[in-house]
Design a protein around this motif. Structure first.
Motif, PDB file in Angstrom:
ATOM      1  N   TRP A  68       0.498  -0.853   0.151  1.00  0.00           N
ATOM      2  CA  TRP A  68      -0.560   0.516  -0.411  1.00  0.00           C
ATOM      3  C   TRP A  68       0.913   1.337  -0.080  1.00  0.00           C
ATOM      4  N   LEU A  69       2.432   0.938   0.899  1.00  0.00           N
ATOM      5  CA  LEU A  69       2.922   2.174   0.745  1.00  0.00           C
ATOM      6  C   LEU A  69       3.038   2.468  -0.813  1.00  0.00           C
ATOM      7  N   GLY A  70       4.068   1.602  -0.951  1.00  0.00           N
ATOM      8  CA  GLY A  70       4.925   1.563  -2.052  1.00  0.00           C
ATOM      9  C   GLY A  70       3.741   1.946  -3.122  1.00  0.00           C
ATOM     10  N   LEU A  71       2.619   1.519  -3.387  1.00  0.00           N
ATOM     11  CA  LEU A  71       2.232   1.916  -4.575  1.00  0.00           C
ATOM     12  C   LEU A  71       1.425   3.390  -4.157  1.00  0.00           C
ATOM     13  N   ALA A  72       1.065   4.015  -2.916  1.00  0.00           N
ATOM     14  CA  ALA A  72       0.584   5.571  -2.369  1.00  0.00           C
ATOM     15  C   ALA A  72       2.074   6.664  -3.621  1.00  0.00           C
ATOM     16  N   THR A  73       3.129   5.605  -3.268  1.00  0.00           N
ATOM     17  CA  THR A  73       4.827   6.572  -3.190  1.00  0.00           C
ATOM     18  C   THR A  73       4.591   6.499  -4.302  1.00  0.00           C
ATOM     19  N   VAL A  74       4.371   5.920  -5.667  1.00  0.00           N
ATOM     20  CA  VAL A  74       4.683   5.403  -6.942  1.00  0.00           C
ATOM     21  C   VAL A  74       3.255   7.015  -7.777  1.00  0.00           C
ATOM     22  N   LEU A  75       2.245   6.221  -6.985  1.00  0.00           N
ATOM     23  CA  LEU A  75       1.221   6.725  -7.350  1.00  0.00           C
ATOM     24  C   LEU A  75       1.283   9.010  -7.467  1.00  0.00           C
ATOM     25  N   LEU A  76       1.561   8.844  -6.907  1.00  0.00           N
ATOM     26  CA  LEU A  76       2.092  10.207  -5.262  1.00  0.00           C
ATOM     27  C   LEU A  76       3.484  10.544  -6.442  1.00  0.00           C
ATOM     28  N   PHE A  77       4.208  10.089  -6.894  1.00  0.00           N
ATOM     29  CA  PHE A  77       5.459  10.705  -7.736  1.00  0.00           C
ATOM     30  C   PHE A  77       5.065  10.532  -9.073  1.00  0.00           C
ATOM     31  N   SER A  78       4.302   9.938  -9.334  1.00  0.00           N
ATOM     32  CA  SER A  78       3.364  10.222 -11.270  1.00  0.00           C
ATOM     33  C   SER A  78       2.497  11.512 -11.379  1.00  0.00           C
ATOM     34  N   CYS A  79       2.502  12.199 -10.182  1.00  0.00           N
ATOM     35  CA  CYS A  79       1.519  13.392 -10.373  1.00  0.00           C
ATOM     36  C   CYS A  79       2.512  14.203 -10.200  1.00  0.00           C
ATOM     37  N   ILE A 124       7.371  21.721  -4.687  1.00  0.00           N
ATOM     38  CA  ILE A 124       8.599  21.419  -3.894  1.00  0.00           C
ATOM     39  C   ILE A 124       8.162  20.485  -2.452  1.00  0.00           C
ATOM     40  N   PHE A 125       6.789  20.326  -2.346  1.00  0.00           N
ATOM     41  CA  PHE A 125       6.439  20.100  -0.509  1.00  0.00           C
ATOM     42  C   PHE A 125       6.487  18.455  -1.176  1.00  0.00           C
ATOM     43  N   PHE A 126       5.879  18.309  -2.735  1.00  0.00           N
ATOM     44  CA  PHE A 126       5.163  16.611  -2.645  1.00  0.00           C
ATOM     45  C   PHE A 126       6.599  16.062  -3.232  1.00  0.00           C
ATOM     46  N   GLY A 127       7.305  16.964  -3.776  1.00  0.00           N
ATOM     47  CA  GLY A 127       9.233  16.584  -4.340  1.00  0.00           C
ATOM     48  C   GLY A 127       9.246  15.952  -2.923  1.00  0.00           C
ATOM     49  N   SER A 128       9.606  16.029  -2.036  1.00  0.00           N
ATOM     50  CA  SER A 128      10.442  15.818  -0.509  1.00  0.00           C
ATOM     51  C   SER A 128       9.341  14.731   0.330  1.00  0.00           C
ATOM     52  N   THR A 129       8.118  15.106  -0.616  1.00  0.00           N
ATOM     53  CA  THR A 129       7.440  13.606   0.983  1.00  0.00           C
ATOM     54  C   THR A 129       7.561  12.511  -0.143  1.00  0.00           C
ATOM     55  N   VAL A 130       7.611  12.796  -1.673  1.00  0.00           N
ATOM     56  CA  VAL A 130       7.414  11.489  -2.642  1.00  0.00           C
ATOM     57  C   VAL A 130       9.128  10.774  -1.617  1.00  0.00           C
ATOM     58  N   LEU A 131       9.890  11.101  -1.637  1.00  0.00           N
ATOM     59  CA  LEU A 131      11.466  10.795  -1.234  1.00  0.00           C
ATOM     60  C   LEU A 131      10.753  10.156  -0.019  1.00  0.00           C
ATOM     61  N   MET A 132      10.498  11.240   1.154  1.00  0.00           N
ATOM     62  CA  MET A 132      10.507  10.729   2.204  1.00  0.00           C
ATOM     63  C   MET A 132       9.454   8.898   2.361  1.00  0.00           C
ATOM     64  N   LEU A 133       8.795   8.869   1.578  1.00  0.00           N
ATOM     65  CA  LEU A 133       7.860   7.983   1.140  1.00  0.00           C
ATOM     66  C   LEU A 133       8.063   7.155   0.736  1.00  0.00           C
ATOM     67  N   SER A 134       9.251   7.334   0.157  1.00  0.00           N
ATOM     68  CA  SER A 134      10.001   6.319  -1.288  1.00  0.00           C
ATOM     69  C   SER A 134      11.656   5.775   0.034  1.00  0.00           C
ATOM     70  N   VAL A 135      11.928   5.926   0.272  1.00  0.00           N
ATOM     71  CA  VAL A 135      12.766   5.519   1.442  1.00  0.00           C
ATOM     72  C   VAL A 135      11.985   4.862   2.524  1.00  0.00           C
ATOM     73  N   ALA A 136      10.167   4.922   3.616  1.00  0.00           N
ATOM     74  CA  ALA A 136      10.076   4.341   4.127  1.00  0.00           C
ATOM     75  C   ALA A 136       9.885   3.047   3.611  1.00  0.00           C
ATOM     76  N   SER A 137       8.973   3.174   1.851  1.00  0.00           N
ATOM     77  CA  SER A 137       8.035   1.986   1.323  1.00  0.00           C
ATOM     78  C   SER A 137      10.035   1.608   1.083  1.00  0.00           C
ATOM     79  N   CYS A 138      11.101   0.994   1.063  1.00  0.00           N
ATOM     80  CA  CYS A 138      12.633   0.551   0.712  1.00  0.00           C
ATOM     81  C   CYS A 138      12.520  -0.344   2.327  1.00  0.00           C
ATOM     82  N   ILE A 139      12.346   0.534   3.092  1.00  0.00           N
ATOM     83  CA  ILE A 139      13.304   0.012   4.591  1.00  0.00           C
ATOM     84  C   ILE A 139      12.072  -0.993   4.610  1.00  0.00           C
TER      85      ILE A 139
END
Length: 267
Positions: A119-130, A180-195
């Motif tokens: 769920w977290l990973g797909l949400a990250t990719v969806l937000l990134f796709s935006c 900028i806000f969503f860019g930083s958010t995507v990075l944080m979510l990406s790290v959380a998803s990978c871990i």
């Protein structure tokens, strides 16, 4: 943060990103059996490698393009193109990573999208796709894989605001904080998803009594270290983005100047 000049910091961060990619590749090659494209467990191994490479390392590099001192003066268009290219490359690797895990699950009859990591990973990719231009279409009833990609309104807004030379300054100023806000958010979510993905894979894989995760075998130590390296990379990127002295001076390079201004008429 360490009081380092930006360029040595970039070298340090680039080396750390390379180590992250090397670690995840070595983990999948040495302990998980290597790589394949036949739907086997080796097909799944592409998933962590592509996600770490794309969603963390390349995405982090894209985020820091405007912190490079050469980008502080002159036209911004080449740096926008570089920023967008790195982001698109990261997104492309993320899509391939998703395809690998869906193919593995479908080949083995494993349900998709049931864990918190998924769920977290797909949400990250969806937000990134935006941020970069496409979003997966809704799931078709007869398919477990994502559908075709649809244009993203947020990407169209970002393209209009930042890349087109005739975009008004007020539009760029309005959309920039959102980007900028969503860019930083995507990075944080990406790290959380990978871990969370690393942790989930270890729990699923280390079930044998001789290599139980709780006994901390060599693979667990190695993969846990990988998780810490990914976390450190993400923290350093976010720290660099937050450091005021490393930001491009707005007074020297207003957003409206996409190409060098002619000398005549400007004094």
């Amino acid at each position: 943060m360490l009081d380092l000049p930006f360029l040595p910091f970039c070298v340090l961060l680039g080396g750390l990103g390379f180590v992250c990619v090397a670690f995840v590749s070595a983990w999948c090659q040495h302990w998980r059996g290597g790589f394949a494209l036949d739907g086997s467990a080796q097909t799944f191994n592409w998933h962590p490698v592509l996600m770490v490479t794309g969603m963390v390392v390349l995405y982090g590099a894209a985020a820091l393009v405007y912190r490079l001192p050469p980008a502080w003066s002159g036209p911004k268009l080449p740096w926008k193109v570089l920023h967008g290219t790195l982001a698109l490359a990261a997104f492309g690797l993320a899509v391939l990573g998703l395809a690998a895990v869906f193919r593995f699950h479908n080949a083995h009859g494993t349900p998709n999208m049931y864990s918190l990591h998924s769920w977290l990973g797909l949400a990250t990719v969806l937000l990134f796709s935006c941020q970069v231009g496409a979003v997966p279409a809704p799931y078709a009833p007869t398919s477990r894989a994502p559908g075709p990609h649809l244009p993203s309104l947020q990407w169209l807004a970002g393209f209009s605001a930042f890349l087109l030379p005739w975009a008004p300054a007020w539009l760029r100023g309005l959309y920039k904080p959102v980007h900028i806000f969503f860019g930083s958010t995507v990075l944080m979510l990406s790290v959380a998803s990978c871990i969370s993905g690393i942790n989930e894979k270890l729990f699923f894989s280390l079930k044998n009594g001789t290599t139980d995760y709780k006994h901390l075998p060599a693979e667990a130590v190695f993969a846990n270290t990988l998780g810490l390296l990914i976390l450190l990379f993400g923290v350093l990127v976010l720290g660099a983005l937050a450091r005021p002295s490393w930001k491009r001076p707005d007074a020297d390079s207003p957003d409206s100047f996409q190409v060098p201004a002619p000398l005549s008429g400007h004094r």
